[in-house]
Write a protein that holds these residues in place. Structure first.
Motif, mmCIF file in Angstrom:
data_model
loop_
_atom_site.group_PDB
_atom_site.id
_atom_site.type_symbol
_atom_site.label_atom_id
_atom_site.label_comp_id
_atom_site.label_asym_id
_atom_site.label_seq_id
_atom_site.Cartn_x
_atom_site.Cartn_y
_atom_site.Cartn_z
ATOM 1 N N SER A 1 17.628 48.536 -30.009
ATOM 2 C CA SER A 1 17.128 47.727 -29.034
ATOM 3 C C SER A 1 18.276 46.291 -28.879
ATOM 4 C CB SER A 1 15.737 47.375 -29.625
ATOM 5 O OG SER A 1 15.155 46.130 -28.876
ATOM 6 N N ASP A 2 18.219 46.201 -27.821
ATOM 7 C CA ASP A 2 18.844 44.762 -27.386
ATOM 8 C C ASP A 2 17.973 43.669 -27.532
ATOM 9 O OD1 ASP A 2 21.307 46.029 -27.103
ATOM 10 O OD2 ASP A 2 20.790 46.568 -24.996
ATOM 11 N N GLU A 3 16.576 43.693 -27.657
ATOM 12 C CA GLU A 3 15.849 42.712 -27.477
ATOM 13 C C GLU A 3 16.094 41.395 -28.586
ATOM 14 O OE1 GLU A 3 11.382 43.795 -26.435
ATOM 15 O OE2 GLU A 3 12.244 45.542 -27.468
ATOM 16 N N LEU A 4 16.411 41.687 -29.719
ATOM 17 C CA LEU A 4 16.628 40.843 -30.661
ATOM 18 C C LEU A 4 17.907 39.984 -30.248
ATOM 19 C CD1 LEU A 4 16.030 39.566 -33.427
ATOM 20 C CD2 LEU A 4 17.314 41.196 -34.578
ATOM 21 N N ALA A 5 18.910 40.554 -29.782
ATOM 22 C CA ALA A 5 20.393 39.959 -29.129
ATOM 23 C C ALA A 5 19.823 38.943 -28.085
ATOM 24 C CB ALA A 5 21.094 40.870 -28.800
ATOM 25 N N GLY A 6 18.908 39.360 -27.341
ATOM 26 C CA GLY A 6 18.438 38.161 -26.213
ATOM 27 C C GLY A 6 17.633 37.002 -26.850
ATOM 28 N N ILE A 7 16.778 37.361 -27.847
ATOM 29 C CA ILE A 7 16.059 36.281 -28.518
ATOM 30 C C ILE A 7 17.104 35.407 -29.171
ATOM 31 C CG2 ILE A 7 14.375 35.841 -30.052
ATOM 32 C CD1 ILE A 7 13.012 38.582 -29.572
ATOM 33 N N LEU A 8 17.927 35.944 -29.951
ATOM 34 C CA LEU A 8 19.059 35.147 -30.606
ATOM 35 C C LEU A 8 19.796 34.377 -29.654
ATOM 36 C CD1 LEU A 8 19.919 37.702 -33.521
ATOM 37 C CD2 LEU A 8 18.606 35.572 -33.537
ATOM 38 N N ALA A 9 20.395 35.016 -28.749
ATOM 39 C CA ALA A 9 21.006 34.111 -27.804
ATOM 40 C C ALA A 9 20.347 32.861 -26.989
ATOM 41 C CB ALA A 9 21.581 35.184 -26.584
ATOM 42 N N ALA B 1 43.227 30.390 -46.800
ATOM 43 C CA ALA B 1 43.723 29.089 -46.806
ATOM 44 C C ALA B 1 44.158 28.777 -48.671
ATOM 45 C CB ALA B 1 42.911 28.027 -46.451
ATOM 46 N N ASP B 2 44.650 27.875 -48.895
ATOM 47 C CA ASP B 2 45.140 27.397 -50.037
ATOM 48 C C ASP B 2 43.607 27.175 -50.978
ATOM 49 O OD1 ASP B 2 46.327 26.759 -52.583
ATOM 50 O OD2 ASP B 2 47.040 24.984 -51.946
ATOM 51 N N GLY B 3 43.315 28.067 -51.582
ATOM 52 C CA GLY B 3 41.898 27.802 -52.348
ATOM 53 C C GLY B 3 40.730 28.507 -51.918
ATOM 54 N N GLY B 4 40.704 29.027 -50.665
ATOM 55 C CA GLY B 4 39.548 29.356 -49.995
ATOM 56 C C GLY B 4 39.753 30.644 -49.065
ATOM 57 N N VAL B 5 38.765 31.353 -48.643
ATOM 58 C CA VAL B 5 38.668 32.366 -47.579
ATOM 59 C C VAL B 5 37.614 32.115 -46.662
ATOM 60 C CG1 VAL B 5 38.184 35.017 -47.525
ATOM 61 C CG2 VAL B 5 39.369 33.776 -49.420
ATOM 62 N N LEU B 6 37.962 32.532 -45.262
ATOM 63 C CA LEU B 6 37.180 32.444 -44.461
ATOM 64 C C LEU B 6 36.881 33.992 -43.606
ATOM 65 C CD1 LEU B 6 37.446 29.782 -41.208
ATOM 66 C CD2 LEU B 6 37.126 32.495 -40.558
ATOM 67 N N VAL B 7 35.726 34.216 -43.295
ATOM 68 C CA VAL B 7 35.460 35.591 -43.011
ATOM 69 C C VAL B 7 34.739 35.307 -41.663
ATOM 70 C CG1 VAL B 7 34.573 37.824 -43.199
ATOM 71 C CG2 VAL B 7 35.444 36.582 -45.178
ATOM 72 N N LEU B 8 35.304 36.111 -40.623
ATOM 73 C CA LEU B 8 34.611 36.330 -39.324
ATOM 74 C C LEU B 8 34.208 37.681 -38.825
ATOM 75 C CD1 LEU B 8 36.430 34.013 -36.585
ATOM 76 C CD2 LEU B 8 34.240 33.318 -37.521
ATOM 77 N N GLY B 9 33.033 37.912 -38.273
ATOM 78 C CA GLY B 9 32.651 39.421 -38.052
ATOM 79 C C GLY B 9 31.423 39.291 -37.236
ATOM 80 N N ARG B 10 31.199 40.673 -36.544
ATOM 81 C CA ARG B 10 29.856 40.769 -35.855
ATOM 82 C C ARG B 10 28.866 41.239 -36.649
ATOM 83 N NH1 ARG B 10 31.140 40.443 -30.381
ATOM 84 N NH2 ARG B 10 29.252 41.288 -29.732
ATOM 85 N N GLY B 11 27.687 40.532 -36.783
ATOM 86 C CA GLY B 11 26.656 40.803 -37.732
ATOM 87 C C GLY B 11 25.511 41.341 -36.935
ATOM 88 N N LEU B 12 24.238 40.566 -37.451
ATOM 89 C CA LEU B 12 22.945 40.850 -37.034
ATOM 90 C C LEU B 12 22.853 41.068 -35.364
ATOM 91 C CD1 LEU B 12 19.987 41.839 -37.464
ATOM 92 C CD2 LEU B 12 19.643 39.478 -37.589
ATOM 93 N N ALA B 13 22.555 42.006 -34.786
ATOM 94 C CA ALA B 13 22.519 42.218 -33.196
ATOM 95 C C ALA B 13 23.733 41.740 -32.573
ATOM 96 C CB ALA B 13 21.364 41.265 -32.652
ATOM 97 N N GLY B 14 24.853 42.084 -33.086
ATOM 98 C CA GLY B 14 26.243 41.874 -32.550
ATOM 99 C C GLY B 14 26.408 40.431 -32.472
ATOM 100 N N ARG B 15 26.027 39.379 -33.011
ATOM 101 C CA ARG B 15 26.350 38.171 -33.226
ATOM 102 C C ARG B 15 27.677 37.793 -33.957
ATOM 103 N NH1 ARG B 15 21.268 35.640 -36.562
ATOM 104 N NH2 ARG B 15 22.231 36.428 -38.708
ATOM 105 N N TRP B 16 28.124 36.780 -33.665
ATOM 106 C CA TRP B 16 29.574 36.618 -34.447
ATOM 107 C C TRP B 16 29.019 35.591 -35.540
ATOM 108 C CZ3 TRP B 16 34.332 38.507 -34.739
ATOM 109 C CH2 TRP B 16 34.732 39.031 -33.476
ATOM 110 N N GLU B 17 29.530 36.119 -36.654
ATOM 111 C CA GLU B 17 28.955 35.338 -37.952
ATOM 112 C C GLU B 17 30.184 34.657 -38.840
ATOM 113 O OE1 GLU B 17 25.008 37.911 -38.510
ATOM 114 O OE2 GLU B 17 26.724 37.958 -39.981
ATOM 115 N N VAL B 18 30.021 33.792 -39.536
ATOM 116 C CA VAL B 18 31.186 33.234 -40.449
ATOM 117 C C VAL B 18 30.638 33.337 -42.015
ATOM 118 C CG1 VAL B 18 30.671 30.886 -39.772
ATOM 119 C CG2 VAL B 18 32.937 31.681 -40.987
#
Length: 212
Positions: free
Chosen positions: A2-10, A133-150
């Motif tokens: 379903s795409d309904e959740l994606a619309g609600i989140l957007a 980075a020096d001392g840390g990590v950053l992760v990006l990806g498409r999570g719930l309902a295709g949204r971009w998450e960090v």
């Protein structure tokens, strides 16, 4: 699916939320990976492929305040038993607009798909990219309902120097979308403060049930 959740989140990312009417909206799950609940102010969204009549009957039978029922442990336990899924915690959900230009902090992208940070992220997200980075990590990806998450991680010895804030801001420059989402455990006050200082505003809480 379903795409309904994606619309609600957007819509929520743009400041348009479901009506604060005490209601519950039941929609299909956005993919095979996730089912669960997103709770906005006085309105919750249950995303599942289970029978909506079962969902509403279970909510009505939950011994709690009506507004709290979708996030009540008894209902979530019933939903996990029904779906054969598990969950970690209830998270605070925050969102921020993308920023132009390059990040101010120096980052090195990890290209190795077998790297432990990458393989862990791939269990929960698609299109994963990881920077160090020096001392840390950053992760990006498409999570719930295709949204971009960090998500970010700061090593113990690097804490207290503003690195978490720098990484959370850097992610807003890197995201290939108009907005970027992040989740924080409400009890992790340090993380909550960091993301809000970096411009991420709270919009909901959520419980995501993942396949075991």
């Amino acid at each position: 699916m379903s795409d309904e959740l994606a619309g609600i989140l957007a819509a929520a990312a743009r400041g348009r939320f479901p009506a604060s009417d005490g209601g519950v909206t039941v929609v299909g799950r956005p993919g095979v990976r996730d089912e669960g609940v997103v709770a906005f102010t006085a309105h919750s969204v249950v995303f599942t492929n289970e029978d909506p009549h079962w969902v509403r009957a279970e909510l009505a039978a939950t011994a709690s305040d009506r507004l709290a029922a979708p996030m009540n442990p008894n209902f979530l336990s019933a939903l996990m038993a029904r779906t054969g899924r598990s969950m970690d915690t209830i998270d605070l959900v925050t969102v921020a607009e993308a920023l132009p230009g390059e990040p101010e902090i120096g980052l090195h992208e990890i290209e190795d798909r077998e790297h432990p940070r990458v393989t862990l992220a791939l269990k929960r997200r698609d299109d994963v990219r990881v920077w160090r980075a020096d001392g840390g990590v950053l992760v990006l990806g498409r999570g719930l309902a295709g949204r971009w998450e960090v998500s970010i991680e700061v090593e113990e010895e690097a804490r207290g120097r503003g690195l978490g804030l720098a990484l959370a801001l850097a992610a807003r420059h890197l995201v290939p979308a108009p907005v970027l989402w992040s989740q924080q455990s409400p009890g992790n006050a340090r993380s909550v403060r960091t993301f809000q200082k970096a411009g991420y505003r709270p919009v909901a809480s959520e419980a995501i049930l993942a396949a075991r």
